[in-house]
Design a protein around this motif. Structure first.
Motif, PDB file in Angstrom:
ATOM      1  N   LYS A   6     -33.486  49.128  40.383  1.00 47.74           N
ATOM      2  CA  LYS A   6     -33.093  48.430  41.609  1.00 47.74           C
ATOM      3  C   LYS A   6     -32.240  47.218  41.235  1.00 47.74           C
ATOM      4  O   LYS A   6     -32.681  46.355  40.462  1.00 47.74           O
ATOM      5  N   HIS A  26     -21.193  50.284  44.914  1.00 50.84           N
ATOM      6  CA  HIS A  26     -21.006  51.714  45.173  1.00 50.84           C
ATOM      7  C   HIS A  26     -21.154  52.527  43.884  1.00 50.84           C
ATOM      8  O   HIS A  26     -21.813  53.573  43.873  1.00 50.84           O
ATOM      9  N   LYS A  29     -24.786  52.819  42.947  1.00 53.35           N
ATOM     10  CA  LYS A  29     -25.460  53.794  43.814  1.00 53.35           C
ATOM     11  C   LYS A  29     -25.120  55.210  43.381  1.00 53.35           C
ATOM     12  O   LYS A  29     -25.994  56.083  43.322  1.00 53.35           O
ATOM     13  N   GLU A  34     -30.795  52.115  42.967  1.00 52.37           N
ATOM     14  CA  GLU A  34     -30.976  51.554  44.296  1.00 52.37           C
ATOM     15  C   GLU A  34     -30.290  50.194  44.297  1.00 52.37           C
ATOM     16  O   GLU A  34     -30.521  49.381  43.393  1.00 52.37           O
ATOM     17  N   VAL A  35     -29.450  49.956  45.286  1.00 57.29           N
ATOM     18  CA  VAL A  35     -28.658  48.727  45.310  1.00 57.29           C
ATOM     19  C   VAL A  35     -28.865  48.001  46.632  1.00 57.29           C
ATOM     20  O   VAL A  35     -28.811  48.609  47.702  1.00 57.29           O
TER      21      VAL A  35
END
Length: 134
Positions: A6, A26, A29, A34-35
């Motif tokens: 994360k 982006h 991801k 998980e961003v």
């Protein structure tokens, strides 16, 4: 079950350009991480609070204003006060090479100036968090 890496991506300060931060978010991801992107004009306090609340493994700061040393110094201090000093801190943007050593001394592990290939950032995070992104 292994939790995905994360990453909290943040734009601290008054810098109004976040295209690079969005591109990095982006790419992370797409790499299976998980961003959480906090948006523009975040205070360091808000970034630390969000990182703790989100239980982020990584804090990625995008800084174009030249305030990277002061911002990172304050961030590391607040993380320590919150008992969250173990979070991997990375910084990208306009970061002069003359400041790399000072940033590392502050506990910044990843430094990604403009032009750094996205693959390099992704692999650095995977290697330093110790999990794959997926």
């Amino acid at each position: 079950m292994i939790r995905r890496i994360k990453v909290l991506v943040a734009k601290p300060g008054l810098d109004g350009h976040d295209r690079g931060a969005k591109v990095v978010a982006h790419a992370l991801k797409e790499a299976g991480m998980e961003v959480v992107y906090t948006g523009l004009h975040q205070s360091v306090e808000a970034v630390v609070q969000a990182a703790v609340q989100e239980d982020a493994d990584v804090i990625g700061l995008s800084i174009l204003t030249g305030g990277h040393l002061a911002i990172c110094r304050k961030l590391r201090k607040l993380l320590a006060e919150k008992g969250a000093a173990d979070k991997l801190v990375c910084v990208g943007g306009v970061i002069p090479s003359r400041d790399f050593e000072a940033l590392r001394a502050l506990g910044v592990k990843g430094i990604f100036p403009g032009g750094t290939p996205l693959r390099e950032t992704i692999e650095f995070i995977r290697e330093n968090v110790g999990r794959t992104g997926a």
